[in-house]
Write a protein that holds these residues in place. Structure first.
Motif, PDB file in Angstrom:
ATOM      1  N   ARG A  76       0.818  -1.215   0.000  1.00  0.00           N
ATOM      2  CA  ARG A  76       0.000   0.000   0.000  1.00  0.00           C
ATOM      3  C   ARG A  76       0.849   1.261   0.000  1.00  0.00           C
ATOM      4  N   THR A  77       1.995   1.172  -0.628  1.00  0.00           N
ATOM      5  CA  THR A  77       2.882   2.337  -0.654  1.00  0.00           C
ATOM      6  C   THR A  77       2.263   3.508  -1.411  1.00  0.00           C
ATOM      7  N   LEU A  78       1.421   3.223  -2.391  1.00  0.00           N
ATOM      8  CA  LEU A  78       0.811   4.293  -3.177  1.00  0.00           C
ATOM      9  C   LEU A  78       0.034   5.263  -2.285  1.00  0.00           C
ATOM     10  N   GLN A  79      -0.862   4.735  -1.464  1.00  0.00           N
ATOM     11  CA  GLN A  79      -1.694   5.603  -0.631  1.00  0.00           C
ATOM     12  C   GLN A  79      -0.862   6.338   0.411  1.00  0.00           C
ATOM     13  N   ILE A  80       0.167   5.670   0.937  1.00  0.00           N
ATOM     14  CA  ILE A  80       1.027   6.318   1.935  1.00  0.00           C
ATOM     15  C   ILE A  80       1.790   7.467   1.284  1.00  0.00           C
ATOM     16  N   TYR A  81       2.276   7.234   0.066  1.00  0.00           N
ATOM     17  CA  TYR A  81       3.033   8.277  -0.617  1.00  0.00           C
ATOM     18  C   TYR A  81       2.156   9.487  -0.906  1.00  0.00           C
ATOM     19  N   ILE A  82       0.939   9.258  -1.353  1.00  0.00           N
ATOM     20  CA  ILE A  82       0.046  10.355  -1.693  1.00  0.00           C
ATOM     21  C   ILE A  82      -0.375  11.147  -0.464  1.00  0.00           C
ATOM     22  N   LEU A  83      -0.653  10.465   0.634  1.00  0.00           N
ATOM     23  CA  LEU A  83      -1.261  11.118   1.789  1.00  0.00           C
ATOM     24  C   LEU A  83      -0.271  11.662   2.811  1.00  0.00           C
ATOM     25  N   PRO A 120       9.182   7.799  16.224  1.00  0.00           N
ATOM     26  CA  PRO A 120       7.892   7.156  16.517  1.00  0.00           C
ATOM     27  C   PRO A 120       6.728   7.826  15.782  1.00  0.00           C
ATOM     28  N   LEU A 121       6.811   9.125  15.536  1.00  0.00           N
ATOM     29  CA  LEU A 121       5.754   9.805  14.790  1.00  0.00           C
ATOM     30  C   LEU A 121       5.703   9.287  13.355  1.00  0.00           C
ATOM     31  N   ALA A 122       6.849   9.040  12.755  1.00  0.00           N
ATOM     32  CA  ALA A 122       6.889   8.488  11.398  1.00  0.00           C
ATOM     33  C   ALA A 122       6.298   7.088  11.361  1.00  0.00           C
ATOM     34  N   VAL A 123       6.578   6.280  12.386  1.00  0.00           N
ATOM     35  CA  VAL A 123       6.006   4.937  12.465  1.00  0.00           C
ATOM     36  C   VAL A 123       4.481   5.022  12.564  1.00  0.00           C
ATOM     37  N   LEU A 124       3.996   5.880  13.448  1.00  0.00           N
ATOM     38  CA  LEU A 124       2.554   6.024  13.647  1.00  0.00           C
ATOM     39  C   LEU A 124       1.864   6.521  12.382  1.00  0.00           C
ATOM     40  N   LEU A 125       2.439   7.517  11.735  1.00  0.00           N
ATOM     41  CA  LEU A 125       1.837   8.080  10.533  1.00  0.00           C
ATOM     42  C   LEU A 125       1.817   7.064   9.403  1.00  0.00           C
ATOM     43  N   THR A 126       2.895   6.304   9.254  1.00  0.00           N
ATOM     44  CA  THR A 126       2.942   5.258   8.219  1.00  0.00           C
ATOM     45  C   THR A 126       1.875   4.204   8.473  1.00  0.00           C
ATOM     46  N   ALA A 127       1.722   3.801   9.729  1.00  0.00           N
ATOM     47  CA  ALA A 127       0.728   2.780  10.070  1.00  0.00           C
ATOM     48  C   ALA A 127      -0.690   3.261   9.793  1.00  0.00           C
ATOM     49  N   ILE A 128      -0.984   4.501  10.134  1.00  0.00           N
ATOM     50  CA  ILE A 128      -2.331   5.037   9.920  1.00  0.00           C
ATOM     51  C   ILE A 128      -2.635   5.146   8.428  1.00  0.00           C
ATOM     52  N   LEU A 129      -1.687   5.636   7.659  1.00  0.00           N
ATOM     53  CA  LEU A 129      -1.915   5.823   6.226  1.00  0.00           C
ATOM     54  C   LEU A 129      -1.910   4.501   5.456  1.00  0.00           C
ATOM     55  N   ALA A 130      -1.428   3.419   6.083  1.00  0.00           N
ATOM     56  CA  ALA A 130      -1.437   2.097   5.440  1.00  0.00           C
ATOM     57  C   ALA A 130      -2.740   1.340   5.659  1.00  0.00           C
ATOM     58  N   LEU A 131      -3.658   1.917   6.415  1.00  0.00           N
ATOM     59  CA  LEU A 131      -4.926   1.237   6.684  1.00  0.00           C
ATOM     60  C   LEU A 131      -5.713   1.013   5.393  1.00  0.00           C
ATOM     61  N   PRO A 132      -6.426  -0.113   5.278  1.00  0.00           N
ATOM     62  CA  PRO A 132      -7.193  -0.410   4.055  1.00  0.00           C
ATOM     63  C   PRO A 132      -8.230   0.654   3.726  1.00  0.00           C
ATOM     64  N   PHE A 133      -8.635   1.424   4.722  1.00  0.00           N
ATOM     65  CA  PHE A 133      -9.643   2.463   4.535  1.00  0.00           C
ATOM     66  C   PHE A 133      -9.318   3.393   3.372  1.00  0.00           C
ATOM     67  N   GLU A 152      -7.411   2.767   0.696  1.00  0.00           N
ATOM     68  CA  GLU A 152      -7.013   2.138  -0.563  1.00  0.00           C
ATOM     69  C   GLU A 152      -8.027   2.342  -1.690  1.00  0.00           C
ATOM     70  N   ARG A 153      -9.285   2.085  -1.441  1.00  0.00           N
ATOM     71  CA  ARG A 153     -10.283   2.150  -2.502  1.00  0.00           C
ATOM     72  C   ARG A 153     -10.405   3.545  -3.118  1.00  0.00           C
ATOM     73  N   PRO A 154     -10.582   4.624  -2.321  1.00  0.00           N
ATOM     74  CA  PRO A 154     -10.702   5.947  -2.952  1.00  0.00           C
ATOM     75  C   PRO A 154      -9.435   6.378  -3.694  1.00  0.00           C
ATOM     76  N   ILE A 155      -8.263   6.014  -3.156  1.00  0.00           N
ATOM     77  CA  ILE A 155      -7.013   6.387  -3.818  1.00  0.00           C
ATOM     78  C   ILE A 155      -6.909   5.704  -5.177  1.00  0.00           C
ATOM     79  N   ARG A 156      -7.179   4.411  -5.219  1.00  0.00           N
ATOM     80  CA  ARG A 156      -7.079   3.678  -6.481  1.00  0.00           C
ATOM     81  C   ARG A 156      -8.148   4.111  -7.482  1.00  0.00           C
ATOM     82  N   ALA A 157      -9.306   4.505  -6.988  1.00  0.00           N
ATOM     83  CA  ALA A 157     -10.368   4.966  -7.885  1.00  0.00           C
ATOM     84  C   ALA A 157      -9.938   6.216  -8.638  1.00  0.00           C
ATOM     85  N   VAL A 158      -9.133   7.052  -7.982  1.00  0.00           N
ATOM     86  CA  VAL A 158      -8.657   8.277  -8.618  1.00  0.00           C
ATOM     87  C   VAL A 158      -7.461   8.017  -9.524  1.00  0.00           C
TER      88      VAL A 158
END
Length: 355
Positions: free
Chosen positions: A283-290, A320-333, A335-341
């Motif tokens: 899910r690197t795409l959504q993390i990179y965008i967000l 630790p902030l980078a770890v937390l932010l990466t984990a949150i942005l990697a959530l499946p939530f 994925e769908r809107p990012i890929r739709a665009v």
């Protein structure tokens, strides 16, 4: 990030976990690098960490994207390739909106590609260039690409416009990846002694970056790929090095190529209980965008940067902030809107869009 449902990552049609783990590490370093850049002006540790991250993380990402570009390039899948342009434009607009709402002033540059959006356009140019250049001797293409990048730094017109400078600088890594087979690369870098050597090289890199930070910080002008050689003088006061810019860039390629292999070597082929990390790698795409808009909101909109600086804990909190932010942005939530665009269901005339 190149994620057009390339599920078959080797000739044996088995997904190689190593590459997902590597992508997870690299996207985490992207997020960490964006956070660290806020503090390089006032912290030698942050400057050292910046040098360490930028020494290899984007060239390594381009190499991995090149590894898995073969279907797009060989089959001329322009519907997938031009999704990189959509990525570029979508991220441009998103950052403009977030930044404008925070500063109450909108600023938009379509052709100037500083900041995170550059990667999408660089992937577009690299893919199109590879479609044309693959017919020639791969060895001479790589040599020519390296030499061109070494001397393009003297041309002040080769800058951030349309990501020209970064495309020229990083294209050799993408093309080198295209020329290789992912399964064979994973096999060659799996030996125990190769991993030990790779780890030793990364430790050495860390020692150099953190112990000689201010003496070598001028190399930042080379690591980002966007600066002409005159930046060594105007940005870092190293006028005597401008003449040797081509030689510095040539050395950069040699060193970074070794560092990329070292990073790939230390990544295991399989990690027990590593499903969460492989999910991040997919899910690197959504993390990179967000990640960049999220950092703008946190640091510039909510004032977290100022608060951490005032408390003097930025060096302790950034990781630790980078770890937390990466984990949150990697959530499946996300994925769908990012890929739709980014991947609209467009079909070329006479083309089969099934993966």
């Amino acid at each position: 990030m190149q994620e057009e449902k390339e599920r078959m990552l080797s000739a044996g049609k088995t997904r190689i976990e190593k590459w997902d783990l590597l992508r997870a590490l690299l996207i985490f370093l992207v997020v960490l690098g964006h956070l660290v850049d806020y503090y390089v002006g006032g912290s030698a540790q942050m400057r050292g960490l910046f040098l360490f991250i930028y020494s290899f993380h984007m060239p390594c990402f381009l190499f991995v994207d090149g590894l898995f570009s073969k279907h797009n390039v060989d089959e001329k899948r322009y519907n997938h390739i031009f999704s990189y342009l959509v990525l570029y434009l979508a991220l441009k607009i998103l950052i403009c909106l977030v930044d404008g709402l925070i500063k109450h002033q909108f600023s938009f540059s379509l052709l100037g590609a500083d900041g995170a959006p550059w990667y999408g356009l660089a992937l577009l140019w690299c893919s199109l260039m590879t479609i044309f250049l693959k017919r020639f001797s791969h060895k001479w293409v790589l040599i020519g690409a390296v030499l061109l990048a070494c001397f393009a730094g003297y041309d002040g017109d080769v800058d951030g416009t349309m990501v020209l400078s970064r495309t020229l600088v990083f294209f050799p890594f993408f093309f080198a990846g295209y020329c290789l087979d992912p399964a064979k690369v994973a096999e060659k870098l799996s030996g125990k002694w190769v991993r030990v050597l790779g780890l030793a090289l990364l430790v050495l890199l860390g020692v150099v970056c953190f112990c000689c930070t201010d003496d070598i910080y001028f190399v930042r002008a080379l690591l980002t790929g966007k600066n002409p050689f005159r930046t060594l003088e105007t940005g870092y006061g190293r006028e005597e090095l401008v003449f040797y810019g081509w030689l510095l860039r040539l050395g950069y390629y040699a060193v970074v190529a070794v560092l990329c292999m070292a990073v790939m070597a230390v990544i295991p082929n399989h990690l027990r209980h590593g499903k969460a990390l492989t999910a991040v790698g997919r899910r690197t795409l959504q993390i990179y965008i967000l990640n960049r808009p999220a950092i703008y909101i946190l640091f510039d909109g909510l004032g977290l940067h100022t608060a951490l600086t005032a408390m003097g804990v930025s060096d302790l909190v950034v990781l630790p902030l980078a770890v937390l932010l990466t984990a949150i942005l990697a959530l499946p939530f996300w994925e769908r809107p990012i890929r739709a665009v980014i991947y609209p269901k467009l079909q070329e005339p006479g083309a089969d869009t099934k993966d």
